[in-house]
Design a protein around this motif. Structure first.
Motif, PDB file in Angstrom:
ATOM      1  N   GLY A 133      88.839  24.261  44.336  1.00 34.03           N
ATOM      2  CA  GLY A 133      87.483  24.720  44.017  1.00 34.03           C
ATOM      3  C   GLY A 133      87.421  25.654  42.826  1.00 34.03           C
ATOM      4  N   MET A 134      88.350  25.509  41.908  1.00 37.53           N
ATOM      5  CA  MET A 134      88.329  26.368  40.720  1.00 37.53           C
ATOM      6  C   MET A 134      87.469  25.732  39.632  1.00 37.53           C
ATOM      7  SD  MET A 134      92.144  27.744  40.017  1.00 37.53           S
ATOM      8  CE  MET A 134      92.955  28.898  41.078  1.00 37.53           C
ATOM      9  N   THR A 135      87.026  26.576  38.710  1.00 37.10           N
ATOM     10  CA  THR A 135      86.354  26.039  37.530  1.00 37.10           C
ATOM     11  C   THR A 135      87.453  25.590  36.559  1.00 37.10           C
ATOM     12  OG1 THR A 135      86.367  28.176  36.439  1.00 37.10           O
ATOM     13  CG2 THR A 135      84.429  27.663  37.778  1.00 37.10           C
ATOM     14  N   VAL A 136      87.066  24.831  35.539  1.00 34.69           N
ATOM     15  CA  VAL A 136      88.058  24.375  34.551  1.00 34.69           C
ATOM     16  C   VAL A 136      88.660  25.592  33.843  1.00 34.69           C
ATOM     17  CG1 VAL A 136      88.410  22.975  32.478  1.00 34.69           C
ATOM     18  CG2 VAL A 136      86.897  22.157  34.264  1.00 34.69           C
ATOM     19  N   GLN A 137      87.832  26.611  33.626  1.00 34.51           N
ATOM     20  CA  GLN A 137      88.305  27.846  32.977  1.00 34.51           C
ATOM     21  C   GLN A 137      89.392  28.524  33.825  1.00 34.51           C
ATOM     22  OE1 GLN A 137      87.356  29.381  29.957  1.00 34.51           O
ATOM     23  NE2 GLN A 137      88.979  30.843  30.470  1.00 34.51           N
ATOM     24  N   GLU A 138      89.130  28.625  35.128  1.00 33.39           N
ATOM     25  CA  GLU A 138      90.116  29.248  36.032  1.00 33.39           C
ATOM     26  C   GLU A 138      91.402  28.417  36.096  1.00 33.39           C
ATOM     27  OE1 GLU A 138      87.354  31.599  39.302  1.00 33.39           O
ATOM     28  OE2 GLU A 138      87.620  29.438  39.493  1.00 33.39           O
ATOM     29  N   ALA A 139      91.226  27.090  36.086  1.00 30.29           N
ATOM     30  CA  ALA A 139      92.398  26.199  36.092  1.00 30.29           C
ATOM     31  C   ALA A 139      93.231  26.430  34.833  1.00 30.29           C
ATOM     32  CB  ALA A 139      91.948  24.751  36.189  1.00 30.29           C
ATOM     33  N   ALA A 140      92.524  26.609  33.710  1.00 27.03           N
ATOM     34  CA  ALA A 140      93.228  26.863  32.438  1.00 27.03           C
ATOM     35  C   ALA A 140      94.017  28.166  32.519  1.00 27.03           C
ATOM     36  CB  ALA A 140      92.217  26.930  31.306  1.00 27.03           C
ATOM     37  N   GLU A 141      93.414  29.203  33.106  1.00 31.81           N
ATOM     38  CA  GLU A 141      94.108  30.500  33.250  1.00 31.81           C
ATOM     39  C   GLU A 141      95.330  30.355  34.151  1.00 31.81           C
ATOM     40  OE1 GLU A 141      91.362  33.493  34.583  1.00 31.81           O
ATOM     41  OE2 GLU A 141      90.084  33.189  32.833  1.00 31.81           O
ATOM     42  N   THR A 142      95.176  29.599  35.212  1.00 32.12           N
ATOM     43  CA  THR A 142      96.298  29.403  36.143  1.00 32.12           C
ATOM     44  C   THR A 142      97.456  28.678  35.472  1.00 32.12           C
ATOM     45  OG1 THR A 142      94.729  29.262  37.959  1.00 32.12           O
ATOM     46  CG2 THR A 142      96.915  28.411  38.398  1.00 32.12           C
ATOM     47  N   LEU A 143      97.114  27.701  34.645  1.00 30.52           N
ATOM     48  CA  LEU A 143      98.153  26.895  34.000  1.00 30.52           C
ATOM     49  C   LEU A 143      98.598  27.485  32.663  1.00 30.52           C
ATOM     50  CD1 LEU A 143      96.611  23.362  34.678  1.00 30.52           C
ATOM     51  CD2 LEU A 143      98.431  24.469  35.944  1.00 30.52           C
TER      52      LEU A 143
ATOM     53  N   ALA B 227      91.186  26.704  27.492  1.00 26.33           N
ATOM     54  CA  ALA B 227      90.121  26.043  28.249  1.00 26.33           C
ATOM     55  C   ALA B 227      89.849  24.657  27.676  1.00 26.33           C
ATOM     56  CB  ALA B 227      88.856  26.895  28.199  1.00 26.33           C
ATOM     57  N   GLY B 228      89.964  24.521  26.362  1.00 28.22           N
ATOM     58  CA  GLY B 228      89.745  23.223  25.712  1.00 28.22           C
ATOM     59  C   GLY B 228      90.756  22.190  26.180  1.00 28.22           C
ATOM     60  N   SER B 229      92.023  22.598  26.222  1.00 32.65           N
ATOM     61  CA  SER B 229      93.076  21.685  26.683  1.00 32.65           C
ATOM     62  C   SER B 229      92.823  21.293  28.132  1.00 32.65           C
ATOM     63  CB  SER B 229      94.446  22.357  26.597  1.00 32.65           C
ATOM     64  OG  SER B 229      94.751  22.663  25.291  1.00 32.65           O
ATOM     65  N   ALA B 230      92.457  22.285  28.931  1.00 29.47           N
ATOM     66  CA  ALA B 230      92.212  22.014  30.360  1.00 29.47           C
ATOM     67  C   ALA B 230      91.078  21.003  30.509  1.00 29.47           C
ATOM     68  CB  ALA B 230      91.876  23.306  31.082  1.00 29.47           C
ATOM     69  N   ARG B 231      90.060  21.156  29.671  1.00 27.91           N
ATOM     70  CA  ARG B 231      88.911  20.247  29.755  1.00 27.91           C
ATOM     71  C   ARG B 231      89.341  18.810  29.399  1.00 27.91           C
ATOM     72  NH1 ARG B 231      85.477  23.331  26.679  1.00 27.91           N
ATOM     73  NH2 ARG B 231      85.557  24.923  28.289  1.00 27.91           N
ATOM     74  N   VAL B 232      90.177  18.699  28.384  1.00 25.04           N
ATOM     75  CA  VAL B 232      90.672  17.375  27.971  1.00 25.04           C
ATOM     76  C   VAL B 232      91.522  16.764  29.087  1.00 25.04           C
ATOM     77  CG1 VAL B 232      92.196  16.188  26.330  1.00 25.04           C
ATOM     78  CG2 VAL B 232      90.575  17.876  25.494  1.00 25.04           C
ATOM     79  N   HIS B 233      92.415  17.581  29.665  1.00 27.92           N
ATOM     80  CA  HIS B 233      93.265  17.083  30.765  1.00 27.92           C
ATOM     81  C   HIS B 233      92.400  16.650  31.952  1.00 27.92           C
ATOM     82  CE1 HIS B 233      97.030  18.006  28.929  1.00 27.92           C
ATOM     83  NE2 HIS B 233      96.847  19.312  28.916  1.00 27.92           N
ATOM     84  N   TYR B 234      91.381  17.437  32.221  1.00 24.70           N
ATOM     85  CA  TYR B 234      90.488  17.147  33.344  1.00 24.70           C
ATOM     86  C   TYR B 234      89.798  15.804  33.130  1.00 24.70           C
ATOM     87  CZ  TYR B 234      86.267  17.608  36.225  1.00 24.70           C
ATOM     88  OH  TYR B 234      85.258  17.390  37.109  1.00 24.70           O
ATOM     89  N   ASP B 235      89.244  15.628  31.949  1.00 24.84           N
ATOM     90  CA  ASP B 235      88.482  14.430  31.642  1.00 24.84           C
ATOM     91  C   ASP B 235      89.373  13.184  31.662  1.00 24.84           C
ATOM     92  OD1 ASP B 235      85.885  13.498  30.996  1.00 24.84           O
ATOM     93  OD2 ASP B 235      86.629  13.005  28.986  1.00 24.84           O
ATOM     94  N   ARG B 236      90.504  13.275  30.968  1.00 24.54           N
ATOM     95  CA  ARG B 236      91.418  12.131  30.901  1.00 24.54           C
ATOM     96  C   ARG B 236      92.004  11.811  32.277  1.00 24.54           C
ATOM     97  NH1 ARG B 236      94.753  13.521  25.389  1.00 24.54           N
ATOM     98  NH2 ARG B 236      93.042  13.157  23.965  1.00 24.54           N
ATOM     99  N   GLY B 237      92.350  12.871  33.001  1.00 21.54           N
ATOM    100  CA  GLY B 237      92.934  12.690  34.330  1.00 21.54           C
ATOM    101  C   GLY B 237      91.976  11.996  35.274  1.00 21.54           C
ATOM    102  N   LYS B 238      90.730  12.418  35.208  1.00 21.63           N
ATOM    103  CA  LYS B 238      89.713  11.841  36.091  1.00 21.63           C
ATOM    104  C   LYS B 238      89.528  10.358  35.794  1.00 21.63           C
ATOM    105  CE  LYS B 238      85.446  13.367  35.954  1.00 21.63           C
ATOM    106  NZ  LYS B 238      84.291  14.287  35.956  1.00 21.63           N
ATOM    107  N   LYS B 239      89.454  10.035  34.500  1.00 17.82           N
ATOM    108  CA  LYS B 239      89.253   8.633  34.106  1.00 17.82           C
ATOM    109  C   LYS B 239      90.447   7.780  34.533  1.00 17.82           C
ATOM    110  CE  LYS B 239      86.168   9.361  30.215  1.00 17.82           C
ATOM    111  NZ  LYS B 239      86.143   9.786  28.835  1.00 17.82           N
TER     112      LYS B 239
END
Lengths: 165, 134
Positions: free
Chosen positions: A127-137, A141-153
């Motif tokens: 239940g994290m936001t993409v921003q929080e996921a980026a901080e954890t990893l 935030a931009g990279s996390a967003r790209v990973h999120y989008d590509r991963g989902k697809k």
């Protein structure tokens, strides 16, 4: 944060932390337990210190991820030397549709690049936001967003393939 | 699976949620884990302190040994008599030494002494001579 407060926070986030450790360890239960224990030890010993720059959850999950990476590197070497590679531990018995679906989902998730699956796990499971996921990893935030989008697809594609086959 | 973005999110959310719940329910007991960690920390602290005591003891032994060795060496050097040849060489004088004894050569071997007493200096009266008309 005092040691007592840290322990309370660890207790509060323990179940989610274990689920995250399982995700970081390719769902190998034994390894996940070791990683979780080593992570708690790092925090309680003060080798990993919470500075309050993010939430405690983000900090804890970051420590778990780093510890899992260290353990993975050690395990690669051990597996190479002793040739005792182990697959995912859990294999639920029975052919109930939920388990089959979960196994198919796990198989699809395992095919994703690690970063993509980690971002998706953090966003959807924790239940994290993409921003929080980026901080954890520890990524932008931009990279996390790209990973999120590509991963989902990619996951959707893999699951769609699995459903048809 | 629907191609709609929201449907996809919902479907993935459901799958991740189910997996997460299954993982969370199989988590080991946190209190037991923390208790085990406390034991482990106490044990490693004991081992660390024991190790530091051992190191300190080893360092003290090394220091004591080196002090003993350093003290014993010069004593041994004093105790051993010099060889007769060395004594002879030290006492030997050249026959032409007398040629170096020139007049006034003793001045070169000693420091000049100024005959000056502080009590006399205090009582001495210095009269100005410059610019004073006689």
């Amino acid at each position: 944060m005092t040691p007592a407060e840290t322990e309370v926070e660890i207790e509060r986030l323990h179940a989610a932390g274990f689920a995250w450790a399982m995700a970081c360890c390719g769902r190998r239960r034994e390894r996940a337990e070791d990683v979780l224990q080593a992570s708690y030890l790092k925090i309680l010993d003060g080798r990993a210190r919470f500075e309050g720059r993010s939430s405690f959850k983000t900090f804890l999950f970051g420590v778990i991820r780093r510890t899992a990476s260290e353990e993975r590197r050690k395990a690669i070497l051990t597996d190479f030397v002793f040739r005792n590679g182990t697959g995912p531990e859990e294999s639920p018995a029975g052919g109930d549709p939920v388990s089959v679906e979960r196994l198919a989902f796990r198989a699809a998730l395992a095919k994703l690049p690690r970063r993509q699956s980690e971002v998706l796990e953090l966003v959807f499971s924790m239940g994290m936001t993409v921003q929080e996921a980026a901080e954890t990893l520890s990524i932008s935030a931009g990279s996390a967003r790209v990973h999120y989008d590509r991963g989902k697809k990619r996951l959707a594609l893999l699951l769609g393939k699995g459903n048809r086959g | 699976m629907s191609s709609n973005g929201e449907d996809l999110d919902g479907e993935l959310g459901r799958l991740f949620e189910a997996q997460c719940r299954a993982d969370e329910s199989s988590a080991p007991d946190v209190r037991e884990l923390l208790a085990r960690l406390k034991d482990h920390r106490a044990r490693s602290r004991r081992i660390r302190s024991g190790r530091s005591i051992l190191l300190a003891a080893a360092a003290m032994i090394v220091v004591a040994m080196s002090v003993i060795l350093l003290r014993s060496n010069p004593r041994q050097a004093h105790q051993t008599p010099l060889p007769a040849v060395a004594t002879q060489i030290a006492e030997w004088k050249a026959p032409t030494d007398v040629l170096l004894q020139t007049p006034g050569s003793d001045l070169l071997r000693q420091l000049p002494v100024l005959e000056f007493r502080a009590s006399e200096a205090a009582s001495a009266v210095f009269e100005p001579t410059k610019g004073v008309e006689k």
